[in-house]
Scaffold this motif. Sequence first.
Motif, PDB file in Angstrom:
ATOM      1  N   THR A   1      30.078   0.663  38.328  1.00  0.00           N
ATOM      2  CA  THR A   1      29.848   1.313  39.612  1.00  0.00           C
ATOM      3  C   THR A   1      30.965   2.666  39.368  1.00  0.00           C
ATOM      4  OG1 THR A   1      32.150   0.483  40.584  1.00  0.00           O
ATOM      5  CG2 THR A   1      29.983  -1.059  41.120  1.00  0.00           C
ATOM      6  N   GLU A   2      30.782   3.564  40.378  1.00  0.00           N
ATOM      7  CA  GLU A   2      31.381   4.772  40.372  1.00  0.00           C
ATOM      8  C   GLU A   2      32.879   4.505  40.216  1.00  0.00           C
ATOM      9  OE1 GLU A   2      28.928   4.197  42.205  1.00  0.00           O
ATOM     10  OE2 GLU A   2      27.612   5.950  42.192  1.00  0.00           O
ATOM     11  N   LYS A   3      33.528   3.419  40.949  1.00  0.00           N
ATOM     12  CA  LYS A   3      34.865   2.982  41.188  1.00  0.00           C
ATOM     13  C   LYS A   3      35.467   2.630  39.612  1.00  0.00           C
ATOM     14  CE  LYS A   3      38.121   0.354  43.590  1.00  0.00           C
ATOM     15  NZ  LYS A   3      38.423  -0.531  44.563  1.00  0.00           N
ATOM     16  N   GLN A   4      34.396   1.766  39.112  1.00  0.00           N
ATOM     17  CA  GLN A   4      34.793   1.517  37.749  1.00  0.00           C
ATOM     18  C   GLN A   4      34.942   2.505  36.881  1.00  0.00           C
ATOM     19  OE1 GLN A   4      31.855  -1.256  37.283  1.00  0.00           O
ATOM     20  NE2 GLN A   4      32.983  -3.184  37.510  1.00  0.00           N
TER      21      GLN A   4
ATOM     22  N   LEU B   1      35.686   5.563  37.288  1.00  0.00           N
ATOM     23  CA  LEU B   1      36.734   6.337  37.880  1.00  0.00           C
ATOM     24  C   LEU B   1      38.289   5.779  37.246  1.00  0.00           C
ATOM     25  CD1 LEU B   1      35.991   7.697  41.418  1.00  0.00           C
ATOM     26  CD2 LEU B   1      36.044   8.838  39.439  1.00  0.00           C
ATOM     27  N   GLU B   2      38.218   4.373  37.542  1.00  0.00           N
ATOM     28  CA  GLU B   2      39.436   3.518  37.032  1.00  0.00           C
ATOM     29  C   GLU B   2      39.570   3.786  35.533  1.00  0.00           C
ATOM     30  OE1 GLU B   2      38.484  -0.278  38.606  1.00  0.00           O
ATOM     31  OE2 GLU B   2      39.344   0.356  40.511  1.00  0.00           O
TER      32      GLU B   2
ATOM     33  N   ARG C   1      41.159  12.639  34.743  1.00  0.00           N
ATOM     34  CA  ARG C   1      41.518  12.577  36.274  1.00  0.00           C
ATOM     35  C   ARG C   1      41.908  13.855  36.746  1.00  0.00           C
ATOM     36  NH1 ARG C   1      42.501   7.315  38.853  1.00  0.00           N
ATOM     37  NH2 ARG C   1      42.150   5.689  37.430  1.00  0.00           N
TER      38      ARG C   1
END
Length: 54
Positions: A7-10, A12-13, A20
């Motif tokens: 996912t996008e969240k993964q 980004l993490e 970042r």
Amino acid sequence: MTDDGRTEKQVLEELGDEERALLKRVLEIERAKLHLSAYDATDDLLAAVKEIIP
């Protein structure tokens, strides 16, 4: 979702601090473009990248 199922969240993490910072700067520049129709962000984007990757 990305092509590999993340996912996008993964994604980004998984970014490092420099990645970042670059992403944040690019998003700031893109947000500024929304307010100025004739804005050419090329120089700003290049400067942001050079700050992270000399």
